[in-house]
Design an enzyme around this catalytic site. Structure first.
Site, PDB file in Angstrom:
ATOM      1  CB  SER A   1      64.149  60.251  70.341  1.00 13.53           C
ATOM      2  OG  SER A   1      65.008  59.238  69.840  1.00 13.53           O
TER       3      SER A   1
ATOM      4  CE1 TYR B   1      72.791  58.331  69.992  1.00 15.49           C
ATOM      5  CE2 TYR B   1      72.042  58.078  67.574  1.00 15.49           C
ATOM      6  CZ  TYR B   1      72.749  58.773  69.058  1.00 15.49           C
ATOM      7  OH  TYR B   1      72.062  60.012  69.290  1.00 15.49           O
TER       8      TYR B   1
ATOM      9  CE  LYS C   1      69.828  58.121  71.881  1.00 15.92           C
ATOM     10  NZ  LYS C   1      69.325  58.903  73.229  1.00 15.92           N
TER      11      LYS C   1
END
Length: 270
Positions: free
Chosen positions: A131, A145, A149
């Site tokens: 992660s 992004y 994550k």
């Protein structure tokens, strides 16, 4: 001898992890989109370099089967392949949005699905998902992004429940700022002259990243944390990598939204 399969092993965290595990006596299945970039790893004992593109289902199936045929089993899966898409949401085409999620989320799930029958049959195994601090906190222009994550964090935590009774552990590694090519070929930035309204935010993001990345950790540090996560037999789910990760995530946990986000905005102002 135990075996680890690593995605995205051609450089950065993936390559450092392959070197670390090989040095500690493990078999390593080092996968990458272009195996020609794995010559250094392929020259080492007990390292098998093979093609795996997390967006190509056939390559996933083939590389997992190839690795098991070579070493007999897979004890640890490291889902490391990924990249960062930053910029105003308006700047990304639907194809680029899908590419970000296909790589960082769907690809991770597909590789995990390919390995799970093997681990389930063995009633053992560990899945380590990379992660980021960006899976717990967000920065400007990181809609895509951070979305991926945050998804990795959620799916990993849920998988922990369903796989633990089968003898399979799930671990999340959260690196801070790392000396890798994240800002190069692993970075997709969208901004053009038609999006000038976002220019002040982009400039502020540059100042913020400049301060956060002033003293990044090496990928070898993350490899060490991955090694700890892979060997840990407790119920621990999350492993932070880097002093900045520990500090930022502790702050985020201790503060409410307005306080923490306010601090980020203050840093952006310079």
């Amino acid at each position: 001898m135990k075996t680890i399969l690593i995605t995205g092993a051609s450089s950065g965290i993936g390559k450092a992890t392959a070197l670390r595990f090989q040095a500690e006596g493990w078999n390593v299945i080092a996968t990458m989109r272009d195996p020609s970039g794995g010559a250094e790893l392929g020259a080492l004992d007990n390292v098998h370099v093979t093609r795996l593109d997390v967006t190509d289902a056939n390559s996933i199936t083939a590389s997992v089967a190839e690795g098991i045929a070579r070493f007999g089993r897979i004890d640890v899966l490291l889902n490391n392949a990924g990249y960062g898409a930053y910029g105003p949401l308006e700047g990304f085409s639907t194809d680029r949005i899908r590419r970000q999620f296909d790589t960082n989320v769907i690809g991770l799930l597909e590789v995990t699905k390919a390995v799970l029958p093997h681990m389930r049959a063995n009633r053992s195994g560990t899945i380590v998902n990379i992660s980021s601090i960006g899976g717990q906190i967000t920065f400007p222009l990181g809609t895509l992004y951070h979305g991926t994550k945050f998804a990795v964090e959620g799916l990993s935590e849920a998988l922990h429940y369903e796989l633990e009774p089968l003898g399979i552990r799930v671990r999340i590694v959260e690196p801070g700022m790392i000396k890798t090519d994240f800002g190069g070929r692993s970075f997709d930035f969208a901004m053009d002259e038609t999006l000038s309204d976002y220019a002040p935010t982009a400039e502020a993001m540059g100042r913020l990243f400049g301060k956060l990345a002033s003293d990044p950790s090496g990928p070898e540090l993350v490899a060490g944390v991955i090694r700890d996560a892979a060997n840990d037999t407790s119920d621990r789910l999350r492993f932070r990598a880097g002093p900045d990760a520990r500090a930022l995530l502790d702050d985020r946990k201790a503060q409410d939204d307005a306080t923490f986000i306010g601090r980020i905005k203050d840093v952006m102002k310079g």
